[in-house]
Scaffold this motif. Structure first.
Motif, short mmCIF file in Angstrom:
data_model
loop_
_atom_site.label_atom_id
_atom_site.label_comp_id
_atom_site.label_asym_id
_atom_site.label_seq_id
_atom_site.Cartn_x
_atom_site.Cartn_y
_atom_site.Cartn_z
N VAL A 223 28.75 -62.62 -8.49
CA VAL A 223 27.87 -61.74 -9.27
C VAL A 223 26.55 -62.44 -9.56
O VAL A 223 25.47 -61.84 -9.47
N LEU A 224 26.62 -63.72 -9.92
CA LEU A 224 25.39 -64.47 -10.22
C LEU A 224 24.48 -64.58 -8.99
O LEU A 224 23.27 -64.43 -9.10
N THR A 225 25.06 -64.88 -7.82
CA THR A 225 24.23 -65.01 -6.61
C THR A 225 23.61 -63.66 -6.23
O THR A 225 22.46 -63.60 -5.78
N THR A 226 24.37 -62.56 -6.45
CA THR A 226 23.80 -61.24 -6.17
C THR A 226 22.66 -60.93 -7.13
O THR A 226 21.61 -60.39 -6.73
N ALA A 227 22.85 -61.29 -8.39
CA ALA A 227 21.79 -61.06 -9.38
C ALA A 227 20.54 -61.87 -9.03
O ALA A 227 19.41 -61.38 -9.18
N ALA A 228 20.74 -63.11 -8.54
CA ALA A 228 19.60 -63.94 -8.16
C ALA A 228 18.82 -63.31 -7.00
O ALA A 228 17.59 -63.29 -6.99
N ASP B 40 17.22 -80.28 -4.55
CA ASP B 40 18.43 -80.27 -5.37
C ASP B 40 18.13 -80.66 -6.81
O ASP B 40 18.81 -80.19 -7.75
N ALA B 41 17.12 -81.52 -7.00
CA ALA B 41 16.79 -81.97 -8.35
C ALA B 41 16.05 -80.89 -9.14
O ALA B 41 16.00 -80.95 -10.37
N THR B 42 15.49 -79.91 -8.46
CA THR B 42 14.67 -78.92 -9.15
C THR B 42 15.19 -77.49 -8.98
O THR B 42 14.53 -76.55 -9.43
N HIS B 43 16.34 -77.32 -8.32
CA HIS B 43 16.86 -75.98 -8.10
C HIS B 43 18.34 -75.90 -8.47
O HIS B 43 19.06 -76.90 -8.43
N ASP B 44 18.74 -74.70 -8.81
CA ASP B 44 20.14 -74.44 -9.19
C ASP B 44 21.02 -74.49 -7.94
O ASP B 44 20.69 -73.87 -6.91
N ALA B 45 22.11 -75.22 -8.00
CA ALA B 45 22.97 -75.43 -6.83
C ALA B 45 23.63 -74.14 -6.37
O ALA B 45 23.85 -73.92 -5.18
N LEU B 46 23.97 -73.22 -7.33
CA LEU B 46 24.69 -71.99 -6.97
C LEU B 46 23.76 -70.94 -6.39
O LEU B 46 24.04 -70.36 -5.33
N THR B 47 22.66 -70.67 -7.03
CA THR B 47 21.79 -69.55 -6.65
C THR B 47 20.58 -69.96 -5.84
O THR B 47 19.95 -69.10 -5.21
N GLY B 48 20.23 -71.23 -5.84
CA GLY B 48 19.02 -71.67 -5.15
C GLY B 48 17.75 -71.37 -5.90
O GLY B 48 16.64 -71.64 -5.40
N LEU B 49 17.86 -70.80 -7.13
CA LEU B 49 16.67 -70.55 -7.94
C LEU B 49 16.20 -71.84 -8.60
O LEU B 49 16.91 -72.84 -8.62
N ALA B 50 14.98 -71.82 -9.11
CA ALA B 50 14.48 -72.96 -9.86
C ALA B 50 15.39 -73.22 -11.06
O ALA B 50 15.90 -72.28 -11.68
N ASN B 51 15.59 -74.50 -11.37
CA ASN B 51 16.41 -74.82 -12.54
C ASN B 51 15.52 -74.95 -13.77
O ASN B 51 14.31 -74.72 -13.74
N ARG B 52 16.14 -75.32 -14.91
CA ARG B 52 15.41 -75.38 -16.17
C ARG B 52 14.25 -76.38 -16.10
O ARG B 52 13.15 -76.12 -16.60
#
Length: 605
Positions: A501-506, A444-456
């Motif tokens: 839309v964002l989750t589909t794009a991810a 959770d500290a290293t990934h985006d909560a919505l898409t599950g991708l790596a965060n900044r």
């Protein structure tokens, strides 16, 4: 227990019968023919009491199976005694002289058959003692049997030496039966799991001993001392009839009384047998006479024996106290181990498990006996075996019986030099859930909560890792991806549609890169970025083209067919300059937007 026996109406009735019977036979209240006429009917009545009492114990469902088996044989024996005494009653009714007191052949057959039943039950009763306790049992049994043999010789055999062949043969057979009976009772008392309670056992031993004495008297005294002969048979019969009644009372008291303290680990029966032998010998010597010198030596020997027996019993008591304390400590330790949530494992120098606590079943699904002799190494995850081999404290994955892996936190202590342990003690607790929680927090500290991708934060860490990659010629590509006109979707259809839309794009972005080596991140809003490791400018441009094509496919959300396009900027360069590539890719992405959106641009191109 004696108080409970005296309060029992059956025991009081038998005591009254004993007192009245002794008075009846000892004092000439009635003539001899009257007493002879009543002698066998009284024996029949006592046999019936013995049969009824034994049957009552045998039917008690709360009693162990071995106890019920023994008392069933006693019931059958008492029935045979009753039949034999009835036959003898009929025979003696025709001859009310002292000759009517002598057992006939049919009577003896019934008596011997009746005695054979409980004898067989006693001889086939299992001995519970094992190891050195079995040796102690046989030594104690030998002591009692030697004393019994001495009594039988003194009261049954020695008196008929030189008598007629028939009398010698009869008494010899009776002596053999009595000796076997003594052994059977001794085996039940000393062998463990006896089918009768302590007081009942004592009453039985006294009854058998008096029966042996009475047998000798019965063979010699009917014609000389008929009253003594009748008493010698009557008293043991009353005592034996009281045995099942005492068993019933003891079982009733044991069922309602609080648990008694543990039984002492030794028996006083052999010492009682030794003292009884001394007493009988002393009585015999008094009758025959001794010189003053012999009396002094005899009394000194008796006193020394008593002192030695007292000293030995004192040692036994001390040992019993130590054994009880040791047993309590062992029980406490076993209880702690059995009810501990932690797992305890002992392994030998070869790594084989010699002990596993019951927690292994709850923790890993194995029964303790399944793991004995196997190695802990076989259960460890291959990646964690080197950590475990280092010893001390370690954390690793251990295979569950269902094939899954459980994380254990282990503290190992070397106790190979301790003879009572002789191995490595490992105490482990299950930290699988804690590890999963930590991994979730880390994710959770290293990934985006919505898409599950790596965060900044994770993205910049991967950029830094790429910059530190060794080797000349290593190249890294960075793609900056921005969804075109995404704000219009949020403003017109709502944020929940925008999130879809964002989750589909991810998902589409993940499908365009390599698993394991490339990183897709969401930097915020509709901004994404991709790190391509070990790539070339052509490969990076091809990946960007796939992304543009994938994101241009329509997206259907709640009945709305949405066409989402993306502008992609591409920058490639040496890995050590990965930190500057994001800025270049971002600038290229804005060039793509200015050129018409839904397209890609290469930095410096």
């Amino acid at each position: 227990m004696p108080v409970a026996l005296l309060r029992d109406r059956g025991m009081r009735a038998l005591l009254a019968v004993a007192v009245l019977g002794v008075a009846w036979y000892a004092w000439p209240v009635a003539g001899l023919p009257v007493r002879i006429a009543a002698y066998w009917p009284i024996q029949v009545a006592l046999d019936v009491v013995l049969a009824a009492g034994s049957w009552r114990v045998a039917r008690d469902a709360a009693a162990p199976a071995t106890t019920r088996r023994f008392w069933r044989s006693m019931t059958a024996a008492a029935v045979l005694f009753t039949a034999g005494d009835l036959v003898q009653t009929a025979q003696s009714a025709r001859d009310l002289t002292v000759h009517g007191l002598v057992s006939g052949d049919v009577h003896l057959v019934f008596i011997l058959a009746g005695m054979a039943l409980p004898l067989w039950t006693m001889l086939t009763h299992p001995v519970r003692a094992t190891g050195r306790q079995r040796l102690v049992f046989w030594l104690d049994a030998a002591t009692v049997m030697t004393a019994a043999a001495g009594f039988i010789w003194s009261f049954v055999l020695s008196a008929v030496v030189g008598a007629g062949t028939a009398l010698v043969l009869l008494n010899s057979m009776l002596a053999a039966v009595m000796l076997i009976l003594f052994f059977g009772i001794t085996k039940l008392v000393l062998g463990g799991d006896a089918p009768f309670r302590p007081v009942a056992a004592g009453i039985a031993l006294v009854g058998v001993a008096l029966t042996a004495v009475g047998a000798g008297v019965d063979g010699l005294a009917p014609t000389v001392h008929p009253a003594v002969s009748m008493l010698a048979s009557f008293v043991p019969c009353v005592i034996m009839a009281a045995c099942p009644r005492a068993q019933t009372v003891e079982m009733r008291v044991a069922a309602t009384a609080p648990p008694r303290r543990r039984r002492r680990p030794f028996s006083l029966l052999p010492y009682g047998a030794a003292l009884a032998t001394y007493t009988a010998g002393l009585a015999s010597l008094i009758d025959q006479g001794l010189s003053a010198r012999s009396w002094g030596l005899l009394l000194a020997s008796l006193l020394v024996t008593l002192v030695v027996l007292g000293r030995q019993i004192t040692s036994f008591v001390d040992n019993a106290v130590l054994l009880r304390r040791l047993g309590e400590q062992e029980s406490r330790f076993r209880s702690l181990i059995e009810h501990s949530s932690d797992l305890t494992v002992i392994t030998d120098r070869g790594g084989r498990m010699t002990f596993t606590s019951p927690a292994v079943t709850r923790m890993l699904g194995y029964a303790s006996e399944e793991l004995h002799g196997s190695t802990l190494h076989d259960l460890l995850h291959p990646q964690d075996r080197p950590v475990a081999a280092a010893g001390g404290s370690w954390q690793g994955r251990v295979r569950h019986r269902d094939g899954s892996w459980r994380w254990l936190d282990v503290v190992a202590t070397d106790r190979h030099d301790d003879p009572s342990v002789g191995g490595l003690i490992s105490n482990a607790r299950d930290i699988t859930e804690a590890r999963a929680f930590q991994e979730r927090l880390r994710f959770d500290a290293t990934h985006d909560a919505l898409t599950g991708l790596a965060n900044r934060a994770l993205f910049h860490r991967r950029i830094a890792d790429a910059a530190e990659q060794p080797g000349a010629g290593a190249r890294t590509g960075v793609l900056a991806v921005d969804l075109d006109d995404f704000k219009i979707i949020n403003d017109t259809l709502g944020h929940h549609v925008g999130d879809r839309v964002l989750t589909t794009a991810a998902e589409r972005l993940r499908g365009c890169v390599r698993d394991g080596s490339d990183t897709v991140a969401r930097l915020g809003g509709d901004e994404f970025a991709v790190i391509l490791t070990g790539t070339t400018p052509a490969e990076a441009a091809a990946t960007a083209a796939r992304i543009v094509a994938a994101l241009s496919e329509p997206v259907t959300v709640e009945g709305h067919v949405l066409v989402v396009r993306a502008s992609v900027g591409v920058a490639t360069g040496p890995s050590e300059r990965a930190g500057t590539l994001l800025r270049a890719a971002d600038a290229a992405m804005y060039d793509a937007k200015r050129s018409g959106k839904g397209t890609m641009a290469v930095a410096g191109g």
